[in-house]
Design a protein around this motif. Structure first.
Motif, mmCIF file in Angstrom:
data_model
loop_
_atom_site.group_PDB
_atom_site.id
_atom_site.type_symbol
_atom_site.label_atom_id
_atom_site.label_comp_id
_atom_site.label_asym_id
_atom_site.label_seq_id
_atom_site.Cartn_x
_atom_site.Cartn_y
_atom_site.Cartn_z
ATOM 1 N N VAL A 247 81.481 45.262 -38.157
ATOM 2 C CA VAL A 247 80.124 45.323 -37.598
ATOM 3 C C VAL A 247 80.200 45.386 -36.073
ATOM 4 C CG1 VAL A 247 77.977 44.034 -37.253
ATOM 5 C CG2 VAL A 247 78.961 44.220 -39.541
ATOM 6 N N ALA A 248 80.990 44.510 -35.466
ATOM 7 C CA ALA A 248 81.119 44.491 -34.008
ATOM 8 C C ALA A 248 81.657 45.820 -33.481
ATOM 9 C CB ALA A 248 82.011 43.331 -33.570
ATOM 10 N N THR A 249 82.581 46.420 -34.212
ATOM 11 C CA THR A 249 83.133 47.717 -33.806
ATOM 12 C C THR A 249 82.045 48.792 -33.837
ATOM 13 O OG1 THR A 249 85.334 47.117 -34.570
ATOM 14 C CG2 THR A 249 84.861 49.472 -34.377
ATOM 15 N N HIS B 206 79.287 40.558 -49.472
ATOM 16 C CA HIS B 206 79.901 41.803 -49.930
ATOM 17 C C HIS B 206 81.287 41.465 -50.462
ATOM 18 C CE1 HIS B 206 81.211 45.867 -50.258
ATOM 19 N NE2 HIS B 206 79.966 46.221 -50.094
ATOM 20 N N PRO B 207 81.575 41.785 -51.716
ATOM 21 C CA PRO B 207 82.825 41.358 -52.342
ATOM 22 C C PRO B 207 84.073 42.051 -51.822
ATOM 23 C CG PRO B 207 81.590 42.771 -53.829
ATOM 24 C CD PRO B 207 80.709 42.513 -52.630
ATOM 25 N N SER B 208 83.926 43.156 -51.120
ATOM 26 C CA SER B 208 85.097 43.924 -50.707
ATOM 27 C C SER B 208 85.738 43.438 -49.414
ATOM 28 C CB SER B 208 84.710 45.393 -50.514
ATOM 29 O OG SER B 208 84.197 45.911 -51.708
ATOM 30 N N PHE B 209 85.067 42.546 -48.690
ATOM 31 C CA PHE B 209 85.549 42.183 -47.370
ATOM 32 C C PHE B 209 85.648 40.684 -47.176
ATOM 33 C CE2 PHE B 209 83.223 46.189 -46.851
ATOM 34 C CZ PHE B 209 84.246 46.976 -46.356
ATOM 35 N N LEU B 210 86.693 40.272 -46.470
ATOM 36 C CA LEU B 210 86.734 38.913 -45.964
ATOM 37 C C LEU B 210 85.698 38.824 -44.851
ATOM 38 C CD1 LEU B 210 90.592 38.396 -45.635
ATOM 39 C CD2 LEU B 210 89.059 37.373 -47.338
ATOM 40 N N PRO B 211 85.123 37.661 -44.612
ATOM 41 C CA PRO B 211 84.133 37.553 -43.534
ATOM 42 C C PRO B 211 84.652 38.055 -42.188
ATOM 43 C CG PRO B 211 84.095 35.586 -44.881
ATOM 44 C CD PRO B 211 85.262 36.417 -45.356
ATOM 45 N N GLN C 8 77.636 47.199 -46.750
ATOM 46 C CA GLN C 8 78.863 47.590 -46.068
ATOM 47 C C GLN C 8 78.669 47.255 -44.588
ATOM 48 O OE1 GLN C 8 81.742 49.012 -47.211
ATOM 49 N NE2 GLN C 8 81.019 48.802 -49.302
ATOM 50 N N PRO C 9 79.730 46.883 -43.861
ATOM 51 C CA PRO C 9 79.561 46.462 -42.470
ATOM 52 C C PRO C 9 78.874 47.493 -41.570
ATOM 53 C CG PRO C 9 81.795 46.033 -43.237
ATOM 54 C CD PRO C 9 81.109 46.790 -44.310
ATOM 55 N N GLU C 10 79.319 48.728 -41.620
ATOM 56 C CA GLU C 10 78.726 49.758 -40.778
ATOM 57 C C GLU C 10 77.271 50.021 -41.168
ATOM 58 O OE1 GLU C 10 83.063 49.953 -40.688
ATOM 59 O OE2 GLU C 10 81.672 50.003 -42.374
ATOM 60 N N GLU C 11 76.995 49.968 -42.460
ATOM 61 C CA GLU C 11 75.628 50.148 -42.951
ATOM 62 C C GLU C 11 74.727 49.030 -42.427
ATOM 63 O OE1 GLU C 11 73.470 49.722 -47.263
ATOM 64 O OE2 GLU C 11 75.465 50.618 -47.224
#
Length: 63
Positions: free
Chosen positions: A15-17, A3-8, A48-51
């Motif tokens: 995701v962990a949150t 995903h280009p919007s986020f650093l790993p 997206q992380p939450e997705e």
């Protein structure tokens, strides 16, 4: 593709949150490990992380 919007690290944290919101009593280190497992899945990593967390949780979420 990542995903280009986020650093790993940001993606993993988000995701962990989200996982912690589902399982507040689980050890945060275990949730970090699960987030890393999700990161290794190219399809989830592109979301997206939450997705990604919700997609992974879908089989255990109530309907």
């Amino acid at each position: 593709m990542d995903h280009p919007s986020f650093l790993p690290t940001t993606w993993l944290h988000r995701v962990a949150t989200r996982l912690q919101a589902q399982w507040p009593t689980v050890d945060p280190q275990q949730l970090d490990d699960v987030a890393l497992d999700l990161w290794r899945d190219e399809r989830l990593r592109a979301m997206q992380p939450e997705e990604a967390a919700v997609a992974w949780l879908r089989p255990v979420l109530p309907e």
